[in-house]
Design an enzyme around this catalytic site. Structure first.
Site, PDB file in Angstrom:
ATOM      1  N   GLY A 161       0.588  -1.372   0.063  1.00 33.62           N
ATOM      2  CA  GLY A 161      -0.024   0.181   0.415  1.00 33.62           C
ATOM      3  C   GLY A 161       0.199   1.499  -0.534  1.00 33.62           C
ATOM      4  O   GLY A 161       2.127   0.992  -0.317  1.00 33.62           O
ATOM      5  N   HIS A 162      -0.094   2.521   0.382  1.00 37.16           N
ATOM      6  CA  HIS A 162       0.604   3.674   0.157  1.00 37.16           C
ATOM      7  C   HIS A 162       1.233   3.932   1.739  1.00 37.16           C
ATOM      8  O   HIS A 162       1.936   5.366   1.791  1.00 37.16           O
ATOM      9  CB  HIS A 162      -0.332   5.263  -0.824  1.00 37.16           C
ATOM     10  CG  HIS A 162       0.702   4.662  -2.083  1.00 37.16           C
ATOM     11  ND1 HIS A 162      -0.769   5.251  -2.627  1.00 37.16           N
ATOM     12  CD2 HIS A 162       0.911   3.433  -3.006  1.00 37.16           C
ATOM     13  CE1 HIS A 162      -0.010   4.485  -4.445  1.00 37.16           C
ATOM     14  NE2 HIS A 162       0.156   4.009  -3.956  1.00 37.16           N
ATOM     15  N   GLY A 163       0.813   3.872   2.873  1.00 31.76           N
ATOM     16  CA  GLY A 163       1.002   3.876   3.818  1.00 31.76           C
ATOM     17  C   GLY A 163       0.313   4.328   4.248  1.00 31.76           C
ATOM     18  O   GLY A 163      -1.082   3.664   4.387  1.00 31.76           O
TER      19      GLY A 163
ATOM     20  N   THR B 269       5.373   5.052   1.313  1.00 35.51           N
ATOM     21  CA  THR B 269       5.131   5.804   2.545  1.00 35.51           C
ATOM     22  C   THR B 269       4.807   5.194   4.187  1.00 35.51           C
ATOM     23  O   THR B 269       4.195   4.366   3.490  1.00 35.51           O
ATOM     24  CB  THR B 269       4.927   7.191   2.324  1.00 35.51           C
ATOM     25  OG1 THR B 269       3.494   7.144   2.571  1.00 35.51           O
ATOM     26  CG2 THR B 269       4.798   8.394   0.781  1.00 35.51           C
TER      27      THR B 269
END
Length: 425
Positions: free
Chosen positions: A257-259, A289
């Site tokens: 995922g992207h955090g 991130t």
């Protein structure tokens, strides 16, 4: 002799009366028990009893609508989606405000979305929606499957607008637990204009390259707790948008995922306000991130009083990020106004990164202030960059690994954040 007969008769009558009274009392109790049992049974509404086939092919939408309509009329009722069956359901709204409170949606089976374009018409923003309800609970060990691959790959002539799999709107006292949401067309679980929300022990599961498949999305919602969950997706595991306050995210596992992100905020010159957010005891693996704040140039409002603590990262590209120059595709021109960012605290963040450990890119006209770093230890697992700061002000509470020499001490000048009237919320 006569006296004996009278006494005997009196004793017999008295005994008979007592026996009769005892019988009546027991019978009454039995009838009451049966009535209560009947009442309890009648407050449970199984979709199979309303005509659902549960074969994964037949359209069970009407059965779900009818079961919900019946449950909606009775306080503390339960709508049951039983285990062992697969239910094909088209876009549907489980709505109030005329529903009684305390409804339970017991999901133990599997609900799948249709994949044919005809089922979606010209497009819809949601697949399964619960709206304007008071004390609504979804729980169980069941699965909601958006069958999103046909949307991600554009393999069918589906609408351009991809729906959210499960959305709650305008509701108070929402609880979601136990369930799995997988292969969402877009966002897995969304809360919009909701209060007093509890999410725990859920799973979201979509591939890391599935577009815009956020795990949990919050917007205009207050007093939210997300805990004990595993979130795998193709975008932010948790996305906290404008209008959110008093948010707690803890004991969550994120990746891919992207955090976990606050924002993006302020797009197209809008005002955005987020405050009092705590993210703690979180692990992130192989994400874009770790913990991030992202805002667009040209916006207004503020992000303030944010705490990130006990964050474990593993091969995360950028573990700590504030980006006030966020631009999602295309060219974005420089603008002086910005969403103000202040009182952002990072404590006990450790693990490995692949690009840069810390990235603070703040507005020239409205610098970030009140950033604190305490007990940060981040090690590179690949060739990587040193921490980056631009117009970021704050304090190092302890020695940081790697050293963050770029963070400016104290506060920006009076011409900055404190004088900008648009930063108030």
């Amino acid at each position: 002799m006569k006296t004996m007969n009278i006494n005997t008769i009196t004793l017999i009558i008295t005994t008979a009366f007592l026996v009769l009274f005892s019988c009546l009392e027991r019978c009454s109790a039995t009838r009451g028990h049966s009535w209560r049992k009947l009442k309890a049974t009648s407050s449970t509404f199984n979709v199979l009893d309303f005509g659902a086939k549960g074969d994964g092919h037949s359209d069970d939408t009407k059965a779900f609508e009818d079961a919900w309509a019946a449950a909606c009329k009775m306080e503390a009722s339960t709508m049951v989606v039983p285990s062992g069956s697969v239910f094909l359901v088209k876009p549907i709204s489980f709505s109030g405000p005329n529903c009684e409170p305390n409804i339970v949606f017991q999901l133990d089976g599997k609900i799948i979305a249709p994949t044919s374009p005809s089922a979606w018409g010209s497009g819809t923003l949601q697949w399964l929606e619960f709206t304007k309800l008071n004390k609504i609970t979804i729980k169980g060990k069941g699965v909601i499957d958006g069958q999103g691959s046909v949307w991600w790959n554009d393999s069918e002539k589906l609408p351009k607008t991809k729906p959210t799999a499960l959305r709650f709107y305008g509701s108070d006292g929402v609880s979601v637990s136990g369930i799995t949401i997988q292969n969402s067309q877009q966002t897995h679980l969304k809360f919009d204009s909701c209060t007093n929300v509890q999410v725990f022990d859920i799973t979201t599961s979509s591939p890391g390259d599935s577009p815009n498949t956020d795990g949990i999305h919050l917007q205009n919602s207050q007093d939210v707790v997300i805990s004990g969950s595993t979130l795998s997706c193709g975008d932010d595991c948790v996305s906290i948008q404008t209008g959110c306050s008093n948010i707690l995210v803890h004991n969550v596992n994120c990746g891919p995922g992207h955090g976990i992100s606050i924002g993006s905020l302020g797009k197209e010159n809008t005002k955005a306000c987020v405050s009092n957010v705590t993210v703690r005891d979180v692990t992130l693996q192989n994400t874009l991130t770790g913990v991030r704040i992202k805002t667009w140039q040209g916006g207004s409002g503020s992000v303030q009083n944010i705490m990130f603590s006990n964050i474990q990262v593993s091969d995360v590209k950028t573990p700590i990020m504030i980006d006030q120059f966020y631009c999602d595709g295309g060219k974005c021109r420089n603008v002086t106004s910005a969403v103000a960012v202040s009182s952002i605290h990072y404590t006990n963040v450790h693990g490995t990164y692949t690009k840069e450990p810390i990235y603070f890119a703040c507005s020239d006209s409205l610098p970030c202030k009140g950033i604190t770093l305490d007990t940060i230890k981040l090690e590179s697992s690949q060739n990587s960059n040193v921490p980056f700061c631009w117009k970021a002000y704050g304090e190092l509470k302890t020695e940081i690994v790697p050293p963050v020499d770029c963070l400016q001490r104290g506060n920006p000048s009076s011409g900055g954040i404190t004088s900008n009237k648009e930063s108030s919320c």
